[in-house]
Design a protein around this motif. Structure first.
Motif, mmCIF file in Angstrom:
data_model
loop_
_atom_site.group_PDB
_atom_site.id
_atom_site.type_symbol
_atom_site.label_atom_id
_atom_site.label_comp_id
_atom_site.label_asym_id
_atom_site.label_seq_id
_atom_site.Cartn_x
_atom_site.Cartn_y
_atom_site.Cartn_z
ATOM 1 N N PRO A 152 0.920 -1.072 0.040
ATOM 2 C CA PRO A 152 -0.116 -0.057 0.113
ATOM 3 C C PRO A 152 0.919 1.155 0.100
ATOM 4 O O PRO A 152 2.161 1.345 0.470
ATOM 5 N N PHE A 153 0.266 2.308 -0.301
ATOM 6 C CA PHE A 153 1.195 3.580 -0.460
ATOM 7 C C PHE A 153 1.461 3.969 0.877
ATOM 8 O O PHE A 153 2.671 4.621 0.952
ATOM 9 N N VAL A 154 0.706 3.841 1.870
ATOM 10 C CA VAL A 154 0.945 4.506 3.009
ATOM 11 C C VAL A 154 2.251 3.841 3.557
ATOM 12 O O VAL A 154 3.054 4.249 4.466
ATOM 13 N N ASP A 155 2.373 2.405 3.147
ATOM 14 C CA ASP A 155 3.534 1.735 3.719
ATOM 15 C C ASP A 155 4.653 2.186 2.874
ATOM 16 O O ASP A 155 5.930 2.086 3.374
ATOM 17 N N LEU A 156 4.568 2.277 1.628
ATOM 18 C CA LEU A 156 5.556 2.640 0.657
ATOM 19 C C LEU A 156 6.104 3.892 1.126
ATOM 20 O O LEU A 156 7.527 4.294 1.475
ATOM 21 N N ALA A 157 5.351 4.944 1.530
ATOM 22 C CA ALA A 157 5.777 6.235 1.884
ATOM 23 C C ALA A 157 6.579 6.492 2.995
ATOM 24 O O ALA A 157 7.442 7.079 3.266
ATOM 25 N N HIS A 158 6.300 5.500 4.089
ATOM 26 C CA HIS A 158 6.807 5.422 5.285
ATOM 27 C C HIS A 158 7.836 4.412 5.558
ATOM 28 O O HIS A 158 8.410 4.293 6.778
ATOM 29 N N LEU A 159 8.458 3.839 4.457
ATOM 30 C CA LEU A 159 9.590 3.037 4.571
ATOM 31 C C LEU A 159 10.725 3.811 4.835
ATOM 32 O O LEU A 159 11.064 4.844 4.573
ATOM 33 N N ARG A 160 11.705 3.281 5.782
ATOM 34 C CA ARG A 160 12.776 3.535 6.487
ATOM 35 C C ARG A 160 13.946 3.189 5.874
ATOM 36 O O ARG A 160 14.113 2.090 5.356
ATOM 37 N N LYS A 161 15.251 4.129 5.913
ATOM 38 C CA LYS A 161 16.385 3.657 5.300
ATOM 39 C C LYS A 161 16.963 2.101 5.821
ATOM 40 O O LYS A 161 17.248 1.472 5.135
ATOM 41 N N CYS A 162 16.607 2.115 7.088
ATOM 42 C CA CYS A 162 17.105 1.040 7.858
ATOM 43 C C CYS A 162 16.416 -0.378 7.548
ATOM 44 O O CYS A 162 16.691 -1.357 8.145
ATOM 45 N N ASP A 163 14.926 -0.158 6.944
ATOM 46 C CA ASP A 163 14.295 -1.358 6.537
ATOM 47 C C ASP A 163 14.926 -2.136 5.279
ATOM 48 O O ASP A 163 14.326 -3.116 5.188
ATOM 49 N N LEU A 164 15.868 -1.557 4.690
ATOM 50 C CA LEU A 164 16.469 -2.075 3.450
ATOM 51 C C LEU A 164 17.929 -2.613 3.680
ATOM 52 O O LEU A 164 18.723 -1.853 3.942
ATOM 53 N N ASN A 165 17.706 -4.025 3.612
ATOM 54 C CA ASN A 165 19.464 -4.503 3.808
ATOM 55 C C ASN A 165 19.887 -5.399 2.414
ATOM 56 O O ASN A 165 19.099 -6.419 2.506
ATOM 57 N N GLY A 166 20.624 -4.941 1.778
ATOM 58 C CA GLY A 166 20.767 -5.531 0.543
ATOM 59 C C GLY A 166 19.573 -5.432 -0.293
ATOM 60 O O GLY A 166 19.038 -4.253 -0.725
ATOM 61 N N ASP A 167 19.003 -6.683 -0.570
ATOM 62 C CA ASP A 167 17.817 -6.696 -1.447
ATOM 63 C C ASP A 167 16.624 -7.340 -0.663
ATOM 64 O O ASP A 167 15.688 -7.628 -1.211
ATOM 65 N N LEU A 168 16.904 -7.375 0.496
ATOM 66 C CA LEU A 168 15.739 -7.572 1.539
ATOM 67 C C LEU A 168 15.090 -6.402 2.297
ATOM 68 O O LEU A 168 15.627 -5.751 2.928
ATOM 69 N N LEU A 169 13.796 -6.140 2.103
ATOM 70 C CA LEU A 169 13.061 -5.234 2.639
ATOM 71 C C LEU A 169 12.184 -5.877 4.007
ATOM 72 O O LEU A 169 11.356 -6.607 3.617
ATOM 73 N N VAL A 170 12.567 -5.306 5.202
ATOM 74 C CA VAL A 170 11.677 -5.800 6.079
ATOM 75 C C VAL A 170 10.854 -4.638 6.765
ATOM 76 O O VAL A 170 11.733 -3.845 7.422
ATOM 77 N N CYS A 171 9.839 -4.617 7.040
ATOM 78 C CA CYS A 171 8.975 -3.474 7.651
ATOM 79 C C CYS A 171 7.811 -3.856 8.345
ATOM 80 O O CYS A 171 7.539 -4.800 8.198
ATOM 81 N N HIS A 172 7.041 -3.042 8.804
ATOM 82 C CA HIS A 172 5.701 -3.317 9.582
ATOM 83 C C HIS A 172 4.474 -2.831 8.954
ATOM 84 O O HIS A 172 4.714 -1.290 8.687
#
Length: 316
Positions: A152-172
């Protein structure tokens, strides 16, 4: 029993929601309160006035304003929630089944997903140089939401730099708090790099939200970005020669889920890929799936849209 002000209590609830940081819910409650006060012509309303007859008249009033079923349902559910909160706090005795028979459901008024062929046409970049810059950017965000498992756009917009490690994206998920794990495909990584936030003071991964905004101002800042996105996406179909097609921020998510089901991806995998919360038993069952299963499902959908190659799900 002393008369208790419904409008006064509802304003208290709205302020409580703001203090809790639940700005979206407070926003909805505020507009429900506007609808109620508009119905009575302004002034204070007491709980004693909320009878079944009064509520049905209010419902008919909103219908007369040609509001959608979902808008009416939202207002009624807000009134019910505030009423029940007053009962729980023993401010009023409450009436059994006061809201029975009123509109409280959710109705899907139109199809939110598009076909694989339609999505491919919407995401074509052959003529995007002729598009207004804002529409081209929104087209890229539509593609990125799709490539990130219908995020969803709300999650996309709020992604943080620390959520992306290499090619793995982990968020809530912002809505449910459910953890979402996405293996970022090369097509998505190129878009992330294109819109990566280069401001060292900003915590956000993408250049969508302003870093300086906090609390309620941040919520309204996000709402403005969402309005801009939907405004631009509404122009995209006609620019792609697809007049009459409706596209919004929901399109990528619903299309990802619909095409996954069409490609026979198990519903349990679809649910986990979307980051849906579910029953405890289902969550326990989903733990047996590895991350590469989600990546496989995402790849099937991407290939179906971009290459026209329909690969059905096959368990290893």
């Amino acid at each position: 029993m002393e008369q208790v002000s419904f409008t006064g209590f509802m304003n208290e609830v709205i302020e409580e929601l703001r203090r809790e940081g639940r700005y979206s819910t407070a926003h909805i409650y505020k507009y429900a309160l506007y609808a109620v006060t508009g119905f009575v012509g302004g002034g204070e309303i007491f709980f004693g006035a909320l009878t079944r007859h009064w509520l049905k008249r209010f419902e008919c009033h909103i219908e007369g304003l040609q509001r959608s079923y979902n808008t009416i349902s939202t207002y009624v559910r807000v009134l019910r929630a505030v009423y029940n909160r007053a009962v729980d706090r023993e401010l009023i005795r409450g009436e059994f089944r006061l809201f029975a028979g009123m509109k409280t459901g959710v109705y899907t008024e139109r199809k939110l997903a598009v076909t694989a062929g339609q999505m491919k046409q919407l995401l074509k970049t052959d003529h995007c140089k002729e598009f207004p810059a804002a529409v081209s950017k929104s087209q890229d965000f539509l593609a990125l939401m799709l490539l990130l498992q219908g995020m969803p756009f709300v999650d996309l917009a709020h992604l943080r730099k620390c959520d992306l490690n290499g090619d793995l994206l982990v968020c809530h998920r912002r809505k449910t708090g459910t953890e979402l794990c996405v293996k970022v495909v090369p097509e998505a990584m190129r878009l992330i790099e294109r819109y990566r936030n280069t401001d060292p003071s900003s915590p956000y991964l993408l250049d969508i939200l302003d870093a300086g905004q906090e609390d309620e101002s941040a919520f309204y800042g996000y709402c403005e970005r969402l309005r801009e996105l939907n405004r631009n996406l509404s122009l995209l179909p006609a620019l792609c020669g697809m007049k009459g097609l409706k596209v919004s921020s929901y399109t990528a998510r619903h299309t990802w889920a619909t095409l996954a089901k069409y490609c026979q991806v198990p519903e349990e995998i679809i649910s986990e890929g979307l980051g849906h919360s579910s029953l405890e038993v289902t969550r326990t069952y989903l733990k047996s799936f590895e991350g590469n299963e989600l990546a496989k499902a995402n790849r099937i959908i991407i290939d179906y849209i971009y290459l026209g190659r329909k690969n059905l799900w096959r368990m290893a």
